[in-house]
Design an enzyme around this catalytic site. Sequence first.
Site, PDB file in Angstrom:
ATOM      1  CG  HIS A 102      -1.846   1.128   1.219  1.00  0.00           C
ATOM      2  ND1 HIS A 102      -2.105   1.828   2.464  1.00  0.00           N
ATOM      3  CD2 HIS A 102      -2.431   2.016   0.454  1.00  0.00           C
ATOM      4  CE1 HIS A 102      -3.056   3.018   2.022  1.00  0.00           C
ATOM      5  NE2 HIS A 102      -3.046   3.078   1.036  1.00  0.00           N
ATOM      6  CG  HIS A 121      -2.902   2.928   6.270  1.00  0.00           C
ATOM      7  ND1 HIS A 121      -1.729   2.972   5.359  1.00  0.00           N
ATOM      8  CD2 HIS A 121      -3.093   4.366   6.602  1.00  0.00           C
ATOM      9  CE1 HIS A 121      -1.389   4.288   5.376  1.00  0.00           C
ATOM     10  NE2 HIS A 121      -2.003   5.026   6.054  1.00  0.00           N
TER      11      HIS A 121
HETATM   12 FE1  FES Z   1       0.131  -0.777   4.840  1.00  0.00          FE
HETATM   13 FE2  FES Z   1      -1.238   1.166   4.207  1.00  0.00          FE
HETATM   14  S1  FES Z   1       1.100   1.156   4.423  1.00  0.00           S
HETATM   15  S2  FES Z   1      -1.975  -0.674   4.777  1.00  0.00           S
END
Ligand code: FES
Length: 172
Positions: A102, A121
């Site tokens: 992500h 997140h």
């Molecule tokens: Fe891992 Fe956003 S950086 S869920």
Amino acid sequence: MKCNKLVDAGRRQFLRGGMAATAGAVATTVMTPEQARAQALARVDYPASRLANIADLVVNEPMDIAYPDADSPGVLLKLGQAVEGGVGPDGDIVAFSVLCPHKGWLMSYSAEDQTLNCPGHHSRFDCESGGQQIWGHATSNLAQFLLSVDENGDIHANGIDELIYGRLSNVL
Ligand code: FES
């Protein structure tokens, strides 16, 4: 008699059309341009790198590694049961990038459910299923390192199946 021939011809024509439609469907569901680009970028000449020896591993205890270079942290795992992409005599040794797809936060391993978990997140990835995402914001599965084991029990990384977070090419 004449009517039957026409029915047969119609059936053959219908089957030919069906096969052509099926072939067309296969051709059009290959991948999006973005997926094709990501895959092309991931297809590079990878270095072979010795990560550890089988004797160094303890079931369900992660070992920190890096591949294909020092700036790409990962984890080497012996999961205790044969899994997707697993190597070694038990088919249970796997390795993954620990950079979350992500936004690149560093993830940690949960021995409880054999997942990699992101503190950013809260995306979660299943180490028993090739790094498949099981929850969260990430839009791709985790990059899995492709492994082999030689006759001495040395574990080598030879490639990666997805693009590492933050890179335009896995090999810089
Ligand atoms: Fe891992 Fe956003 S950086 S869920």
